[in-house]
Design a protein around this motif. Structure first.
Motif, PDB file in Angstrom:
ATOM      1  N   LEU A   1       0.830  -1.199   0.000  1.00 41.24           N
ATOM      2  CA  LEU A   1       0.000   0.000   0.000  1.00 41.24           C
ATOM      3  C   LEU A   1       0.868   1.254   0.000  1.00 41.24           C
ATOM      4  O   LEU A   1       1.873   1.318   0.721  1.00 41.24           O
TER       5      LEU A   1
ATOM      6  N   SER B   1      -1.749   5.971   2.452  1.00 42.10           N
ATOM      7  CA  SER B   1      -3.023   5.518   1.877  1.00 42.10           C
ATOM      8  C   SER B   1      -4.060   5.199   2.948  1.00 42.10           C
ATOM      9  O   SER B   1      -5.259   5.215   2.683  1.00 42.10           O
TER      10      SER B   1
ATOM     11  N   THR C   1     -12.837   3.570   2.480  1.00 46.08           N
ATOM     12  CA  THR C   1     -12.263   3.522   1.137  1.00 46.08           C
ATOM     13  C   THR C   1     -13.301   3.741   0.053  1.00 46.08           C
ATOM     14  O   THR C   1     -13.001   4.304  -1.002  1.00 46.08           O
TER      15      THR C   1
ATOM     16  N   ASN D   1     -10.806   5.726  -2.229  1.00 45.55           N
ATOM     17  CA  ASN D   1      -9.423   5.294  -1.970  1.00 45.55           C
ATOM     18  C   ASN D   1      -9.128   4.051  -2.798  1.00 45.55           C
ATOM     19  O   ASN D   1      -9.084   2.933  -2.297  1.00 45.55           O
TER      20      ASN D   1
END
Length: 444
Positions: free
Chosen positions: A134, A138, A156, A161
């Motif tokens: 990742l 993030s 997310t 995301n």
């Protein structure tokens, strides 16, 4: 199990695997049973089946001692989210095979935020500091030790995301690859979900889309921290959520006790029936403390009462939540002998009446104080009345001759057997012991 489990077409309050409506009952000591292996897993399942159980919970968690991660690790200990750890998936396959062999239905939970709370997050594979996959930043730190403070992983969808969401979807797709071939699996997208409807709908629709691509039919639910929210989302999104998961009404901190517990369930059933038609109500967690258990869970005696009110209240699936084991906090009575005895008691009653054919009929009880008695009945044919702790309730019984039996749920043994004549105010006269069940069946 020969067919895929689904709501019974003739009686969709209950599940069916092709052989008519069936009542799912369980009690196990662990949430993520697939992490147990070999004889330990099989012995636990065998104890459940021997008692008449046919329902377990399985979260895809890896947060306890002895658990393995779905992801492979490098020599330096960091995780690689693009490489799988075969042992995790082998354990899942073994669990699915063992439950299928025993005709046990699995309610499988994809996401449990408790996996990512406090120090669990500090060492978890999903934490970017612990993997080389990742991008930095993030999943930003949000501070705090409570799971509500650790929200980035569960945002997310709404935040777009994509780097993290792609890996989340890859993980769920791998779970589905292993489970879609097994017709005894029901899907629950969240445990005590709080992240919001976008998150819940995304994963429900993801599962349904993948199932459609594979040409299989699956059943999906969500479980919110408050049971009212779970009911509301089924009503508002019936195409995404095909059954109702109301486990949180079986505990002190989020649910109710006594008569309110029964009344709430009946109100929700009516709400769902009016809006979208009958659907199964599942209770994959019935709380209630064991020795050393959590006060918020309630007591073991309350667990038994929650269980029986659910069974006679028209629920499709009831499982006692995990008990104290391996240093874990105790939230239920799990696969204890007391829990298994309650399951045996239900199966003993099913030998003389079809419980799935008896809707809740509290209106047939007279002279009953709150929480004194609970009834399911097909008037003129069969009546089952649960009496938690004695009392003076009467039953509005159709005319005719009936065989009356009393079952002691704490021993799974019949204690009385006699013939009675129909009476509009028949005294139930249960023994003055806790957890008695009076059963009347028409004499032919």
């Amino acid at each position: 199990m020969t067919d895929r489990v689904r709501p019974n077409p003739e009686n969709p309050w209950y599940w069916s695997d092709g052989d008519g409506p069936t009542l799912l009952l369980g009690g196990t000591d662990r949430d993520n049973l697939f992490q147990w292996t070999g004889e330990r897993l099989e012995a636990h399942l065998d104890d459940l089946v021997d008692a008449g159980g046919n329902f377990v919970r399985n979260t895809m968690s890896d947060r306890k001692d002895g658990d393995v991660s779905p992801f492979a690790r490098h020599d330096d200990g960091t995780y690689d989210l693009e490489r799988w750890n075969d042992e995790y998936w082998d354990r899942l396959d073994a669990f699915l095979a063992a439950t299928a062999e025993r005709d046990i239905v699995v309610e499988l939970t994809l996401w449990d935020q408790h996996d990512l709370v406090g120090d669990r997050w500090e060492s978890h594979a999903w934490n970017p500091v612990n993997n080389d996959t990742l991008p930095e930043g993030s999943l930003p730190e949000t501070g705090g030790d409570h799971w509500r403070d650790r929200i980035a992983f569960f945002r997310t969808v709404e935040e777009g995301n994509d780097p993290v969401l792609a890996h989340q979807e890859r993980f769920v797709d791998r779970v589905l690859d292993h489970t879609f071939d097994h017709g005894h699996v029901l899907y629950n997208v969240t445990n005590e979900g709080w992240a919001g409807i976008e998150w819940e709908l995304h994963w429900a629709e993801h599962v349904l889309d993948r199932a459609d691509e594979r040409g299989v039919g699956v059943e999906v639910a969500n479980m919110n921290m408050t049971p009212e929210d779970s009911v509301e989302k089924v009503v508002e999104h019936p195409d995404a959520f095909s059954y109702v998961e109301v486990s949180q009404h079986n505990q002190l901190s989020a649910g109710a006790t006594g008569q309110d517990h029964w009344d709430n369930l009946q109100a929700w059933r009516g709400e769902v029936e009016d809006a979208v038609g009958p659907r199964p109500f599942n209770n994959v967690k019935i709380y209630g403390g064991f020795d050393g258990g959590k006060e918020a869970a309630g007591t073991a005696d309350q667990a038994v009462r929650w269980f029986w009110r659910n069974v006679l209240g028209g629920c499709a699936a009831c499982r006692f939540h995990r008990r104290v084991a391996e240093g874990d906090e105790g939230w239920g009575i799990g696969g204890s002998e007391r829990a298994l005895t309650q399951i045996r008691s239900v199966r003993a009653i099913e030998e003389v009446v079809d419980l799935t054919a008896l809707p809740p009929r509290g209106d047939l009880l007279g002279d009953a104080a709150p929480d004194e008695a609970y009834c399911a009945a097909d008037p003129g044919e069969a009546y089952v009345v649960y009496v938690p702790d004695g009392g003076n309730a009467t039953l509005d019984l159709d005319a005719g001759s009936y065989r009356r039996r009393t079952l002691d749920a704490e021993s799974a043994a019949w204690t009385d057997d006699e013939t009675v004549e129909g009476d509009t105010d028949l005294p139930l006269d249960p023994p003055e012991r806790p957890n008695q069940v009076v059963v009347l069946t028409a004499e032919t």
